[in-house]
Design an enzyme around this catalytic site. Structure first.
Site, PDB file in Angstrom:
ATOM      1  N   HIS A 108      45.894  44.281  43.934  1.00 28.13           N
ATOM      2  CA  HIS A 108      46.172  44.409  42.508  1.00 28.13           C
ATOM      3  C   HIS A 108      47.654  44.074  42.319  1.00 28.13           C
ATOM      4  O   HIS A 108      48.487  44.455  43.150  1.00 28.13           O
ATOM      5  CB  HIS A 108      45.892  45.831  42.015  1.00 28.13           C
ATOM      6  CG  HIS A 108      44.460  46.061  41.614  1.00 28.13           C
ATOM      7  ND1 HIS A 108      43.916  47.310  41.441  1.00 28.13           N
ATOM      8  CD2 HIS A 108      43.468  45.171  41.325  1.00 28.13           C
ATOM      9  CE1 HIS A 108      42.637  47.195  41.081  1.00 28.13           C
ATOM     10  NE2 HIS A 108      42.343  45.916  41.015  1.00 28.13           N
ATOM     11  N   HIS A 119      38.634  52.912  45.698  1.00 24.33           N
ATOM     12  CA  HIS A 119      39.170  52.291  44.486  1.00 24.33           C
ATOM     13  C   HIS A 119      38.186  51.251  43.944  1.00 24.33           C
ATOM     14  O   HIS A 119      37.134  51.024  44.537  1.00 24.33           O
ATOM     15  CB  HIS A 119      40.537  51.666  44.818  1.00 24.33           C
ATOM     16  CG  HIS A 119      41.388  51.396  43.627  1.00 24.33           C
ATOM     17  ND1 HIS A 119      41.488  52.257  42.557  1.00 24.33           N
ATOM     18  CD2 HIS A 119      42.192  50.341  43.312  1.00 24.33           C
ATOM     19  CE1 HIS A 119      42.307  51.748  41.655  1.00 24.33           C
ATOM     20  NE2 HIS A 119      42.736  50.587  42.089  1.00 24.33           N
ATOM     21  N   HIS A 169      46.093  47.068  48.499  1.00 23.98           N
ATOM     22  CA  HIS A 169      44.980  46.356  47.860  1.00 23.98           C
ATOM     23  C   HIS A 169      45.531  45.242  46.985  1.00 23.98           C
ATOM     24  O   HIS A 169      46.726  45.198  46.680  1.00 23.98           O
ATOM     25  CB  HIS A 169      44.091  47.315  47.060  1.00 23.98           C
ATOM     26  CG  HIS A 169      44.775  48.004  45.910  1.00 23.98           C
ATOM     27  ND1 HIS A 169      45.854  48.843  46.075  1.00 23.98           N
ATOM     28  CD2 HIS A 169      44.517  47.974  44.571  1.00 23.98           C
ATOM     29  CE1 HIS A 169      46.228  49.316  44.899  1.00 23.98           C
ATOM     30  NE2 HIS A 169      45.444  48.799  43.964  1.00 23.98           N
ATOM     31  N   ASP A 194      50.169  45.079  40.664  1.00 27.04           N
ATOM     32  CA  ASP A 194      51.264  46.063  40.695  1.00 27.04           C
ATOM     33  C   ASP A 194      51.588  46.541  42.108  1.00 27.04           C
ATOM     34  O   ASP A 194      52.538  47.306  42.297  1.00 27.04           O
ATOM     35  CB  ASP A 194      50.971  47.250  39.753  1.00 27.04           C
ATOM     36  CG  ASP A 194      49.661  47.962  40.087  1.00 27.04           C
ATOM     37  OD1 ASP A 194      48.687  47.282  40.466  1.00 27.04           O
ATOM     38  OD2 ASP A 194      49.616  49.204  39.968  1.00 27.04           O
TER      39      ASP A 194
END
Lengths: 315, 315
Positions: free
Chosen positions: A64, A143, A62, A66
């Site tokens: 994001h 998520h 995904h 990190d």
């Protein structure tokens, strides 16, 4: 015939001194697959002697940071190191913007093609790629933003013929071919060549599922049924269950409940919140539900050995 | 009253197992300035116990990934850690695109302001920022794309009055004020209060110049004249001089020649090509021209102590 996972990063949003953001390399029979690509992935690959040039496919769960901020450095290094082999990237649709941004602003010379396969049409486990020996599935996670898990399964191998059967039944080449494909054969004399008796599977196909980041949801265990190894995020512990819910993450207990329901062989926890300096609690919590749980750590190698079946019994 | 440099990364384009891409933190009197921000900067800051939250200003020399790819993770971590203090970023104009891209794609919540000061108008050393005690200059370098060096100079401090002079000359408060500013005073009786005799400088102002990435050019030594510490890139050695020219980089010898012409106190080399596993040759090459040369390494701290002047002699 390796089927080997190397963990490069176990941090969640905030890295710590010892924990890098999410990234793993799965090596299956000499092919390298990168799962997520947090900041520092290229340095971690060097540290653990994993060739960046040999990575065939990258899977981004995904968008994001990190799970992604290492992609710029990794692609730059591949470009500067003279990579020419195309690179497949399986990632949510928004990754197209990121790749364009990178190419427009940071690439002086890049002699390899990047092929982005967007995942957003996927609503249940779907084969997104396959090689001669393995099938790779993507499936949705639960998520805050669109996120995907990935599953790698070795294909069911062709059956082997029991050594003693060939002579005993005077099997013809044609009969051997059909039995290897799993067919039963009725001979003209009315006798049956029973595939299940005359053949055996040369090895048990291996499998790995990667689930990060996700809150628990009902369908997940059935989608990853029986894998040898499940990596499941465990950002929080029981005491922070509400925070896990609010942020669409899982507790260690919830990861273990998923493993139990899915009937996996081993569970690997990761994606730890930076608030946990020590991880014993997370491990204990998970083990109280699912005994075969391990904590992932940077540099950890989890090898799934090939279980060969040999069959020397006489029929 | 610290004036202290911590080196976070000494690699050039390709990081190695031990070398991170370019980043340094300069701490002057409790204020933190980050110079360049290669991939892994936030992890290196944690490793060396440098607070990300306390960084006041970031200086990006140029828009190449090895000087910049850590900015996404660093800003994300600042945002998630609840930073509210504004952050100044001095960087080439193109950085605006990068900042917008980051905010559009990766920021869920960010409670601090980022103020970008573009550098592209700068043609010679120009003060881009100042605090009560220091002046910060930017100046152009000679690289493949627009690139800038940065220089930090403590301001000349207010003069101190010699202890014995106040009584000896019955100095009035007004006279003391004028002498501290460096004025000579003619009294009504025709006598001279000679500033140079009655005052002294309480300490010697300190200075640091950061020059990465650049090919040598004529003006540079005069722009960084006499700094206490010069960091100058030394991507290559003498044997690769042609490659240095072609890529607008410097050899260790050229870095040392710059240090010598500039009359600096100490030279720090860095931005090493990944082809050099050992750096002894670079150091020897530079030292043959400029003796006070050091090799930068990850975690190195270079402290420039305050040289206090005290004056107790009688006039």
């Amino acid at each position: 015939m390796d089927f080997k996972l190397t963990v490069l990063g176990t941090a969640s949003a905030l890295p710590t001194v010892n924990r890098y953001p999410s990234a793993q390399v799965l090596e299956i029979r000499g092919r390298l697959f990168l799962l997520d690509c947090g900041e520092g992935t290229q340095m971690q690959m060097r540290r653990y002697s994993i060739s960046m040039m040999k990575v065939e496919k990258i899977f981004i769960s995904h968008i994001h940071g990190d799970h992604l901020f290492g992609i710029f450095g990794l692609l730059s290094t591949m470009a500067m190191s003279g990579r020419t082999a195309p690179l497949e990237i399986y990632a949510p649709a928004q990754f197209a913007t990121i790749l364009s941004f990178f190419k427009a602003n940071f690439v002086e010379k890049m002699n390899f093609e990047t092929v982005h396969f967007p995942l957003n049409h996927i609503k249940s486990p779907t084969i997104i790629s396959e090689t001669r020996n393995i099938e790779i599935y993507a499936f949705p996670l639960n998520h805050r933003i669109a996120a995907y898990g990935f599953m790698f399964r070795e294909k069911t191998p062709q059956l082997n013929i029991r050594k003693d059967a060939i002579e005993r039944y005077s099997l013809s080449l044609q009969e051997i071919g059909r039995l290897k494909k799993g067919e039963n054969i009725y001979r003209e004399d009315g006798s049956l060549l029973d595939c299940s008796e005359l053949t055996y599977m040369p090895y048990v196909p291996r499998s790995y599922a990667y689930c990060s980041d996700t809150a628990p949801f009902e369908m997940l265990p059935s989608w990853i049924k029986g894998v040898d190894l499940l990596y499941h995020e465990a950002t929080f512990d029981d005491s922070l269950r509400e925070m896990a819910e609010a942020t669409y993450h899982s507790t260690a207990r919830q990861a273990a409940e998923c493993a139990l329901k899915a009937g996996v062989s081993n569970l690997l926890l990761g994606h730890y919140s930076s608030r946990f300096r020590f991880l014993d609690n997370l491990l204990e919590e998970a083990k109280s539900v699912f005994a075969d749980t391990l904590l992932a750590y940077e540099g950890m190698v989890f090898d799934i050995p090939l279980k060969k079946s040999t069959c020397n019994e006489n029929i």
